[in-house]
Design an enzyme around this catalytic site. Structure first.
Site, mmCIF file in Angstrom:
data_model
loop_
_atom_site.group_PDB
_atom_site.id
_atom_site.type_symbol
_atom_site.label_atom_id
_atom_site.label_comp_id
_atom_site.label_asym_id
_atom_site.label_seq_id
_atom_site.Cartn_x
_atom_site.Cartn_y
_atom_site.Cartn_z
ATOM 1 N N SER A 1 -34.533 19.105 -35.586
ATOM 2 C CA SER A 1 -34.295 17.811 -36.230
ATOM 3 C C SER A 1 -35.464 16.837 -36.132
ATOM 4 O O SER A 1 -35.404 15.765 -36.747
ATOM 5 C CB SER A 1 -33.034 17.149 -35.671
ATOM 6 O OG SER A 1 -31.881 17.699 -36.272
ATOM 7 N N LYS B 1 -36.763 15.454 -39.317
ATOM 8 C CA LYS B 1 -36.308 14.224 -39.973
ATOM 9 C C LYS B 1 -37.341 13.099 -39.865
ATOM 10 O O LYS B 1 -37.304 12.147 -40.648
ATOM 11 C CB LYS B 1 -34.969 13.781 -39.385
ATOM 12 C CG LYS B 1 -33.830 14.773 -39.671
ATOM 13 C CD LYS B 1 -32.509 14.273 -39.129
ATOM 14 C CE LYS B 1 -31.366 15.229 -39.478
ATOM 15 N NZ LYS B 1 -31.263 16.362 -38.559
ATOM 16 N N SER C 1 -28.733 11.463 -36.646
ATOM 17 C CA SER C 1 -29.393 12.727 -36.989
ATOM 18 C C SER C 1 -28.544 13.513 -37.982
ATOM 19 O O SER C 1 -28.317 14.720 -37.830
ATOM 20 C CB SER C 1 -29.672 13.570 -35.732
ATOM 21 O OG SER C 1 -30.581 14.613 -36.022
#
Length: 445
Positions: free
Chosen positions: A60, A63, A120
Protein backbone atom coordinates in the site's frame (compact mmCIF):
# COMPACT_ATOMS: atom_id res chain seq x y z
CA UNK A 1 31.51 -18.53 17.47
CA UNK A 2 31.35 -15.85 14.77
CA UNK A 3 28.80 -13.91 16.81
CA UNK A 4 31.12 -13.99 19.85
CA UNK A 5 34.07 -12.86 17.75
CA UNK A 6 32.03 -10.01 16.28
CA UNK A 7 30.92 -8.90 19.76
CA UNK A 8 34.54 -8.96 20.93
CA UNK A 9 35.61 -6.77 18.00
CA UNK A 10 32.86 -4.25 18.75
CA UNK A 11 33.80 -4.06 22.41
CA UNK A 12 37.47 -3.70 21.55
CA UNK A 13 36.62 -0.86 19.18
CA UNK A 14 34.39 0.86 21.69
CA UNK A 15 31.35 0.25 19.50
CA UNK A 16 29.16 -1.86 21.74
CA UNK A 17 25.62 -2.20 20.30
CA UNK A 18 22.92 -0.43 22.23
CA UNK A 19 20.22 -2.40 24.03
CA UNK A 20 17.55 -3.58 21.62
CA UNK A 21 19.94 -3.96 18.71
CA UNK A 22 19.91 -7.76 18.71
CA UNK A 23 16.34 -8.13 17.40
CA UNK A 24 17.17 -5.68 14.65
CA UNK A 25 20.23 -7.68 13.62
CA UNK A 26 18.07 -10.79 13.40
CA UNK A 27 15.45 -9.00 11.35
CA UNK A 28 17.83 -7.48 8.84
CA UNK A 29 20.18 -10.44 8.71
CA UNK A 30 17.79 -13.38 8.41
CA UNK A 31 14.63 -11.95 6.86
CA UNK A 32 15.23 -12.10 3.11
CA UNK A 33 12.31 -9.73 2.42
CA UNK A 34 13.90 -7.03 4.57
CA UNK A 35 15.20 -3.79 3.08
CA UNK A 36 15.71 -0.38 4.65
CA UNK A 37 17.01 3.11 4.01
CA UNK A 38 17.36 6.22 6.18
CA UNK A 39 17.67 9.58 4.42
CA UNK A 40 18.26 13.17 5.47
CA UNK A 41 15.30 14.80 3.72
CA UNK A 42 16.97 18.18 3.25
CA UNK A 43 20.39 17.18 1.95
CA UNK A 44 19.41 13.84 0.46
CA UNK A 45 22.28 12.09 2.23
CA UNK A 46 21.69 8.38 2.73
CA UNK A 47 22.51 7.80 6.39
CA UNK A 48 21.89 4.06 6.30
CA UNK A 49 20.97 1.53 3.65
CA UNK A 50 20.42 -2.21 3.72
CA UNK A 51 19.34 -3.97 0.51
CA UNK A 52 17.96 -0.59 -0.53
CA UNK A 53 18.19 -1.38 -4.24
CA UNK A 54 16.78 -4.91 -4.11
CA UNK A 55 13.38 -5.26 -5.82
CA UNK A 56 10.51 -5.45 -3.37
CA UNK A 57 6.72 -5.37 -3.41
CA UNK A 58 5.60 -1.92 -2.20
CA UNK A 59 2.08 -3.02 -1.11
CA UNK A 60 0.00 0.00 0.00
CA UNK A 61 2.94 2.40 -0.09
CA UNK A 62 1.88 2.38 -3.75
CA UNK A 63 -0.83 4.81 -2.67
CA UNK A 64 1.84 7.49 -2.13
CA UNK A 65 2.44 7.35 -5.89
CA UNK A 66 -1.32 7.50 -6.48
CA UNK A 67 -1.52 10.57 -4.27
CA UNK A 68 1.50 12.16 -5.96
CA UNK A 69 -0.37 11.89 -9.27
CA UNK A 70 -3.51 13.27 -7.62
CA UNK A 71 -1.62 16.25 -6.22
CA UNK A 72 -0.13 16.86 -9.65
CA UNK A 73 -3.61 16.92 -11.19
CA UNK A 74 -4.79 19.33 -8.49
CA UNK A 75 -1.84 21.64 -9.01
CA UNK A 76 -2.36 21.67 -12.78
CA UNK A 77 -6.06 22.45 -12.37
CA UNK A 78 -7.26 19.23 -14.01
CA UNK A 79 -9.27 18.37 -10.90
CA UNK A 80 -10.45 20.24 -7.78
CA UNK A 81 -10.68 19.16 -4.15
CA UNK A 82 -14.47 19.51 -4.21
CA UNK A 83 -14.92 17.52 -7.43
CA UNK A 84 -17.15 14.51 -6.94
CA UNK A 85 -15.86 11.07 -7.94
CA UNK A 86 -18.38 8.40 -8.93
CA UNK A 87 -17.41 4.95 -7.69
CA UNK A 88 -17.37 2.45 -10.54
CA UNK A 89 -18.35 -1.23 -10.23
CA UNK A 90 -14.66 -2.13 -10.58
CA UNK A 91 -13.67 0.24 -7.78
CA UNK A 92 -16.48 -1.01 -5.54
CA UNK A 93 -15.40 -4.63 -6.06
CA UNK A 94 -11.89 -4.17 -4.64
CA UNK A 95 -11.01 -6.23 -1.54
CA UNK A 96 -10.27 -4.69 1.88
CA UNK A 97 -9.02 -2.52 3.24
CA UNK A 98 -11.76 -0.35 1.75
CA UNK A 99 -14.27 2.37 2.49
CA UNK A 100 -17.11 0.21 1.22
CA UNK A 101 -18.94 2.61 -1.08
CA UNK A 102 -21.31 0.97 -3.54
CA UNK A 103 -21.06 1.43 -7.29
CA UNK A 104 -22.68 4.70 -8.26
CA UNK A 105 -22.04 6.42 -4.93
CA UNK A 106 -19.94 9.56 -4.96
CA UNK A 107 -17.10 10.94 -2.86
CA UNK A 108 -15.23 14.24 -3.05
CA UNK A 109 -11.61 14.32 -4.13
CA UNK A 110 -10.58 15.61 -0.70
CA UNK A 111 -12.41 12.84 1.13
CA UNK A 112 -10.87 10.37 -1.30
CA UNK A 113 -7.41 11.66 -0.35
CA UNK A 114 -8.26 11.12 3.32
CA UNK A 115 -9.54 7.64 2.49
CA UNK A 116 -6.11 6.76 1.10
CA UNK A 117 -3.89 8.42 3.70
CA UNK A 118 -5.90 7.38 6.76
CA UNK A 119 -7.97 4.33 5.80
CA UNK A 120 -5.69 3.01 2.99
CA UNK A 121 -8.87 2.26 1.04
CA UNK A 122 -8.28 0.12 -2.04
CA UNK A 123 -11.69 0.87 -3.56
CA UNK A 124 -11.11 4.60 -3.41
CA UNK A 125 -7.60 4.23 -4.85
CA UNK A 126 -9.17 2.74 -8.00
CA UNK A 127 -11.85 5.44 -8.03
CA UNK A 128 -9.17 8.16 -7.90
CA UNK A 129 -7.13 6.44 -10.61
CA UNK A 130 -10.15 6.29 -12.92
CA UNK A 131 -11.03 9.92 -12.18
CA UNK A 132 -7.52 11.27 -12.78
CA UNK A 133 -6.32 8.93 -15.52
CA UNK A 134 -9.52 7.93 -17.29
CA UNK A 135 -8.86 4.27 -16.59
CA UNK A 136 -6.89 2.26 -14.07
CA UNK A 137 -4.51 0.98 -16.76
CA UNK A 138 -3.78 4.44 -18.11
CA UNK A 139 -3.26 5.80 -14.61
CA UNK A 140 -0.77 3.00 -13.90
CA UNK A 141 1.13 3.89 -17.05
CA UNK A 142 1.14 7.57 -16.06
CA UNK A 143 2.41 6.63 -12.60
CA UNK A 144 5.23 4.52 -13.99
CA UNK A 145 6.31 7.28 -16.34
CA UNK A 146 6.32 9.84 -13.55
CA UNK A 147 8.26 7.44 -11.32
CA UNK A 148 10.90 7.07 -14.03
CA UNK A 149 11.14 10.85 -14.33
CA UNK A 150 11.61 11.15 -10.57
CA UNK A 151 14.54 8.72 -10.75
CA UNK A 152 12.70 5.69 -9.40
CA UNK A 153 14.59 3.43 -11.76
CA UNK A 154 13.37 0.16 -10.27
CA UNK A 155 9.67 0.92 -9.91
CA UNK A 156 6.76 -0.17 -12.04
CA UNK A 157 3.09 0.33 -11.26
CA UNK A 158 0.22 -1.71 -12.66
CA UNK A 159 -2.42 -0.76 -10.07
CA UNK A 160 -3.06 2.24 -7.81
CA UNK A 161 -3.42 0.44 -4.46
CA UNK A 162 -0.62 -2.12 -4.16
CA UNK A 163 -2.72 -5.26 -3.98
CA UNK A 164 -0.71 -8.34 -4.96
CA UNK A 165 0.65 -8.35 -8.50
CA UNK A 166 4.06 -9.82 -9.27
CA UNK A 167 4.69 -7.11 -11.88
CA UNK A 168 4.35 -4.24 -9.41
CA UNK A 169 7.74 -3.66 -7.83
CA UNK A 170 9.83 -0.95 -6.27
CA UNK A 171 12.74 -0.68 -3.83
CA UNK A 172 13.43 1.00 -0.50
CA UNK A 173 15.53 3.64 -2.27
CA UNK A 174 12.82 4.35 -4.84
CA UNK A 175 10.19 4.74 -2.12
CA UNK A 176 12.48 7.16 -0.27
CA UNK A 177 12.84 9.13 -3.52
CA UNK A 178 9.05 9.20 -3.83
CA UNK A 179 8.59 10.25 -0.21
CA UNK A 180 11.05 13.08 -0.64
CA UNK A 181 9.51 14.13 -3.95
CA UNK A 182 5.98 14.42 -2.59
CA UNK A 183 7.27 16.76 0.15
CA UNK A 184 9.34 18.77 -2.29
CA UNK A 185 6.83 19.07 -5.13
CA UNK A 186 3.55 19.34 -3.23
CA UNK A 187 4.23 20.66 0.28
CA UNK A 188 0.76 22.23 0.34
CA UNK A 189 -0.77 18.74 0.34
CA UNK A 190 1.74 16.84 2.46
CA UNK A 191 -0.28 17.46 5.65
CA UNK A 192 -2.80 14.82 4.56
CA UNK A 193 -0.24 12.12 5.38
CA UNK A 194 -0.08 13.26 9.01
CA UNK A 195 -3.80 13.10 9.71
CA UNK A 196 -4.32 10.78 12.68
CA UNK A 197 -8.10 10.51 12.40
CA UNK A 198 -10.74 11.14 9.78
CA UNK A 199 -14.51 11.20 10.15
CA UNK A 200 -16.65 10.17 7.18
CA UNK A 201 -20.39 9.50 7.11
CA UNK A 202 -20.49 9.53 10.90
CA UNK A 203 -17.69 7.02 11.38
CA UNK A 204 -14.19 7.79 12.66
CA UNK A 205 -11.21 6.10 11.07
CA UNK A 206 -7.75 5.92 12.63
CA UNK A 207 -4.57 6.18 10.57
CA UNK A 208 -2.91 2.84 9.86
CA UNK A 209 0.48 4.42 10.67
CA UNK A 210 0.80 3.80 14.39
CA UNK A 211 3.90 5.97 14.73
CA UNK A 212 1.75 9.08 14.13
CA UNK A 213 0.12 8.45 17.50
CA UNK A 214 3.45 8.18 19.33
CA UNK A 215 4.55 11.79 18.98
CA UNK A 216 8.30 12.21 18.46
CA UNK A 217 7.75 14.42 15.42
CA UNK A 218 6.23 11.81 13.10
CA UNK A 219 4.02 13.34 10.41
CA UNK A 220 3.74 10.60 7.74
CA UNK A 221 3.85 8.74 5.50
CA UNK A 222 2.28 5.34 4.63
CA UNK A 223 2.07 1.73 5.73
CA UNK A 224 1.66 -1.36 3.56
CA UNK A 225 1.19 -5.08 3.90
CA UNK A 226 0.62 -8.14 1.75
CA UNK A 227 1.68 -11.70 2.45
CA UNK A 228 4.35 -11.39 -0.24
CA UNK A 229 5.72 -8.01 0.87
CA UNK A 230 5.64 -8.34 4.64
CA UNK A 231 5.00 -5.26 6.77
CA UNK A 232 6.18 -2.07 5.03
CA UNK A 233 6.41 1.50 6.26
CA UNK A 234 7.64 4.77 4.82
CA UNK A 235 7.94 7.20 7.72
CA UNK A 236 9.02 10.79 8.18
CA UNK A 237 9.72 12.80 11.31
CA UNK A 238 10.96 16.27 12.21
CA UNK A 239 13.05 16.99 15.31
CA UNK A 240 15.06 20.09 16.11
CA UNK A 241 14.29 21.49 12.69
CA UNK A 242 15.67 18.46 10.84
CA UNK A 243 13.63 15.95 8.84
CA UNK A 244 14.53 12.30 8.28
CA UNK A 245 12.79 9.78 6.02
CA UNK A 246 12.99 6.08 6.89
CA UNK A 247 11.68 3.25 4.74
CA UNK A 248 11.52 -0.32 6.04
CA UNK A 249 10.18 -3.14 3.90
CA UNK A 250 9.49 -6.76 4.76
CA UNK A 251 8.89 -6.50 8.51
CA UNK A 252 7.57 -9.56 10.31
CA UNK A 253 4.76 -7.74 12.11
CA UNK A 254 3.43 -4.22 12.38
CA UNK A 255 4.71 -3.97 15.94
CA UNK A 256 8.28 -5.03 15.21
CA UNK A 257 8.30 -2.98 12.00
CA UNK A 258 7.23 0.15 13.87
CA UNK A 259 9.80 -0.49 16.60
CA UNK A 260 12.54 -0.98 14.01
CA UNK A 261 11.61 2.18 12.12
CA UNK A 262 11.63 4.10 15.40
CA UNK A 263 15.10 2.77 16.28
CA UNK A 264 16.50 3.64 12.86
CA UNK A 265 14.90 7.06 13.05
CA UNK A 266 16.32 7.67 16.55
CA UNK A 267 19.77 6.65 15.36
CA UNK A 268 19.52 8.97 12.37
CA UNK A 269 18.64 11.90 14.56
CA UNK A 270 21.48 10.98 16.91
CA UNK A 271 23.88 11.22 13.97
CA UNK A 272 22.46 14.66 13.14
CA UNK A 273 22.78 15.85 16.77
CA UNK A 274 26.35 14.61 17.11
CA UNK A 275 27.36 16.27 13.87
CA UNK A 276 25.72 19.53 14.95
CA UNK A 277 27.75 19.31 18.16
CA UNK A 278 30.95 19.04 16.14
CA UNK A 279 31.54 15.30 16.19
CA UNK A 280 33.18 14.25 12.88
CA UNK A 281 30.92 11.44 11.71
CA UNK A 282 31.97 11.18 8.08
CA UNK A 283 30.12 7.97 7.16
CA UNK A 284 26.79 7.60 8.91
CA UNK A 285 26.45 4.00 7.72
CA UNK A 286 29.40 3.04 9.92
CA UNK A 287 27.71 4.66 12.91
CA UNK A 288 24.54 2.64 12.26
CA UNK A 289 26.50 -0.57 11.91
CA UNK A 290 28.29 0.14 15.18
CA UNK A 291 24.85 0.02 16.76
CA UNK A 292 24.17 -3.38 15.23
CA UNK A 293 22.03 -2.32 12.27
CA UNK A 294 22.51 -3.88 8.85
CA UNK A 295 24.77 -6.68 10.08
CA UNK A 296 24.04 -10.20 8.94
CA UNK A 297 23.68 -12.42 5.93
CA UNK A 298 23.90 -10.94 2.48
CA UNK A 299 21.75 -13.68 1.01
CA UNK A 300 19.85 -12.16 -1.91
CA UNK A 301 16.10 -12.00 -1.83
CA UNK A 302 13.85 -14.25 -3.85
CA UNK A 303 13.51 -13.34 -7.51
CA UNK A 304 10.78 -10.97 -8.64
CA UNK A 305 9.15 -11.15 -12.06
CA UNK A 306 9.95 -8.24 -14.33
CA UNK A 307 8.35 -6.94 -17.51
CA UNK A 308 11.00 -7.54 -20.13
CA UNK A 309 11.56 -7.92 -23.83
CA UNK A 310 10.61 -11.43 -24.86
CA UNK A 311 12.79 -13.59 -27.06
CA UNK A 312 9.88 -15.66 -28.35
CA UNK A 313 10.88 -18.54 -26.09
CA UNK A 314 8.56 -17.59 -23.24
CA UNK A 315 11.36 -18.38 -20.81
CA UNK A 316 11.36 -15.45 -18.39
CA UNK A 317 14.73 -16.38 -16.94
CA UNK A 318 16.29 -16.05 -20.39
CA UNK A 319 14.91 -12.56 -21.07
CA UNK A 320 17.19 -9.61 -20.54
CA UNK A 321 16.51 -6.93 -17.96
CA UNK A 322 18.75 -4.48 -19.81
CA UNK A 323 15.87 -3.61 -22.12
CA UNK A 324 13.11 -4.10 -19.58
CA UNK A 325 10.59 -1.37 -19.01
CA UNK A 326 11.30 -1.89 -15.34
CA UNK A 327 14.33 -3.85 -14.35
CA UNK A 328 16.37 -5.05 -11.42
CA UNK A 329 19.32 -2.94 -10.30
CA UNK A 330 20.98 -2.03 -13.56
CA UNK A 331 23.67 -4.29 -14.96
CA UNK A 332 26.21 -1.63 -15.80
CA UNK A 333 28.13 -3.99 -18.05
CA UNK A 334 25.24 -3.97 -20.50
CA UNK A 335 24.01 -0.39 -20.42
CA UNK A 336 25.38 3.07 -20.99
CA UNK A 337 25.71 5.72 -18.27
CA UNK A 338 23.38 8.66 -18.08
CA UNK A 339 23.55 12.13 -16.65
CA UNK A 340 22.71 13.13 -13.08
CA UNK A 341 19.30 12.24 -11.73
CA UNK A 342 17.16 12.65 -8.64
CA UNK A 343 18.46 9.27 -7.53
CA UNK A 344 21.92 10.84 -7.40
CA UNK A 345 20.53 13.77 -5.47
CA UNK A 346 19.08 11.37 -2.92
CA UNK A 347 22.47 9.73 -2.57
CA UNK A 348 24.29 13.04 -2.41
CA UNK A 349 26.76 11.67 -4.98
CA UNK A 350 27.24 11.91 -8.74
CA UNK A 351 24.87 9.63 -10.59
CA UNK A 352 25.97 6.10 -11.26
CA UNK A 353 22.55 4.97 -12.37
CA UNK A 354 21.99 3.57 -15.84
CA UNK A 355 19.43 4.78 -18.34
CA UNK A 356 18.62 1.17 -19.23
CA UNK A 357 19.25 1.64 -22.94
CA UNK A 358 20.53 -1.58 -24.53
CA UNK A 359 24.26 -1.84 -25.09
CA UNK A 360 25.51 -2.14 -28.62
CA UNK A 361 26.06 -5.87 -28.29
CA UNK A 362 22.42 -6.49 -27.32
CA UNK A 363 20.39 -8.09 -30.10
CA UNK A 364 17.09 -6.18 -30.45
CA UNK A 365 13.84 -7.75 -31.48
CA UNK A 366 12.90 -7.26 -35.13
CA UNK A 367 9.82 -5.98 -36.88
CA UNK A 368 8.97 -6.11 -40.54
CA UNK A 369 9.64 -3.34 -43.07
CA UNK A 370 10.28 -0.22 -40.94
CA UNK A 371 12.22 1.02 -37.97
CA UNK A 372 10.38 1.09 -34.66
CA UNK A 373 10.78 2.22 -31.06
CA UNK A 374 9.69 -0.18 -28.34
CA UNK A 375 8.79 1.39 -25.01
CA UNK A 376 7.76 -1.69 -23.06
CA UNK A 377 6.69 -5.33 -23.03
CA UNK A 378 3.89 -6.45 -20.74
CA UNK A 379 1.79 -9.43 -19.75
CA UNK A 380 -1.38 -7.32 -19.72
CA UNK A 381 -2.82 -5.91 -22.97
CA UNK A 382 -4.56 -3.02 -21.19
CA UNK A 383 -1.34 -1.94 -19.53
CA UNK A 384 0.49 -2.09 -22.87
CA UNK A 385 -2.21 0.03 -24.54
CA UNK A 386 -2.31 2.51 -21.67
CA UNK A 387 1.45 2.91 -21.57
CA UNK A 388 1.63 3.46 -25.34
CA UNK A 389 -1.05 6.16 -25.11
CA UNK A 390 0.68 7.89 -22.23
CA UNK A 391 4.12 7.91 -23.88
CA UNK A 392 2.56 9.31 -27.05
CA UNK A 393 0.85 12.05 -25.04
CA UNK A 394 4.11 13.03 -23.34
CA UNK A 395 6.28 12.76 -26.48
CA UNK A 396 3.84 13.72 -29.21
CA UNK A 397 6.38 15.65 -31.28
CA UNK A 398 8.84 12.75 -31.31
CA UNK A 399 6.24 10.34 -32.67
CA UNK A 400 4.34 12.63 -35.04
CA UNK A 401 3.33 10.52 -38.00
CA UNK A 402 4.31 7.22 -36.36
CA UNK A 403 1.87 4.37 -36.00
CA UNK A 404 0.99 3.00 -32.56
CA UNK A 405 1.02 -0.75 -32.28
CA UNK A 406 0.70 -3.30 -29.51
CA UNK A 407 2.27 -6.40 -30.99
CA UNK A 408 1.56 -9.84 -29.57
CA UNK A 409 4.48 -12.21 -29.13
CA UNK A 410 3.58 -15.29 -27.16
CA UNK A 411 2.38 -14.14 -23.74
CA UNK A 412 3.88 -10.66 -24.16
CA UNK A 413 2.31 -7.45 -25.47
CA UNK A 414 4.96 -5.16 -26.92
CA UNK A 415 4.24 -1.41 -26.98
CA UNK A 416 5.78 0.04 -30.14
CA UNK A 417 5.83 3.09 -32.37
CA UNK A 418 6.33 1.92 -35.94
CA UNK A 419 6.75 3.45 -39.40
CA UNK A 420 9.84 5.45 -38.41
CA UNK A 421 13.06 6.12 -40.27
CA UNK A 422 16.31 5.09 -38.62
CA UNK A 423 17.17 8.71 -37.76
CA UNK A 424 13.73 9.52 -36.34
CA UNK A 425 13.66 6.29 -34.31
CA UNK A 426 17.06 6.93 -32.79
CA UNK A 427 16.24 10.59 -32.11
CA UNK A 428 12.93 9.67 -30.45
CA UNK A 429 14.53 7.03 -28.23
CA UNK A 430 17.28 9.49 -27.24
CA UNK A 431 14.62 12.04 -26.24
CA UNK A 432 12.85 9.42 -24.11
CA UNK A 433 16.12 8.33 -22.51
CA UNK A 434 16.87 11.91 -21.49
CA UNK A 435 13.62 11.88 -19.50
CA UNK A 436 14.47 8.50 -17.92
CA UNK A 437 11.91 6.63 -20.02
CA UNK A 438 13.21 3.26 -21.12
CA UNK A 439 13.08 2.46 -24.82
CA UNK A 440 14.88 0.57 -27.54
CA UNK A 441 15.28 1.09 -31.28
CA UNK A 442 14.12 -1.92 -33.29
CA UNK A 443 15.67 -2.55 -36.70
CA UNK A 444 13.60 -3.71 -39.68
CA UNK A 445 13.91 -7.29 -40.92
Amino acid sequence: MQALLFAFVLVAAGLTPTPGAEPVVAQSGENTRYAAIVVDAESGEVLFARRADNPRYPASITKVMTLYMTFEALTEGRIELDDMITVSPRAASQPPSKLGLAAGQRISVEDAIHALTVRSANDIAVAIAEHVGGSEARFAAMSTLRAQELGMTQSRFVNPHGLPDSRQISSARDLAILSRAVMRDYPQYYHYFGRQHWVYNGRQYGNTNGLLHSGNGYDGIKTGFTNASGYNLAASAVRDGRRIITVVLGGRSSRTRNAHVAELMDTGFEVERRRAAGEPIQVAQTFFESRGYGIGSNTPSAPVQYASLDRSSGDEEQSTTAVAFTSAPADTSRVTSSSGSFTAALNGTPSQQADLRPARDAEPARTSGTWAVQVGAFRDRNVADGWLTEVNRRFRSQFAGAEHAVQVAGEWYRSRFTGLTEDSARAACAALAERRVTCMVVRPD
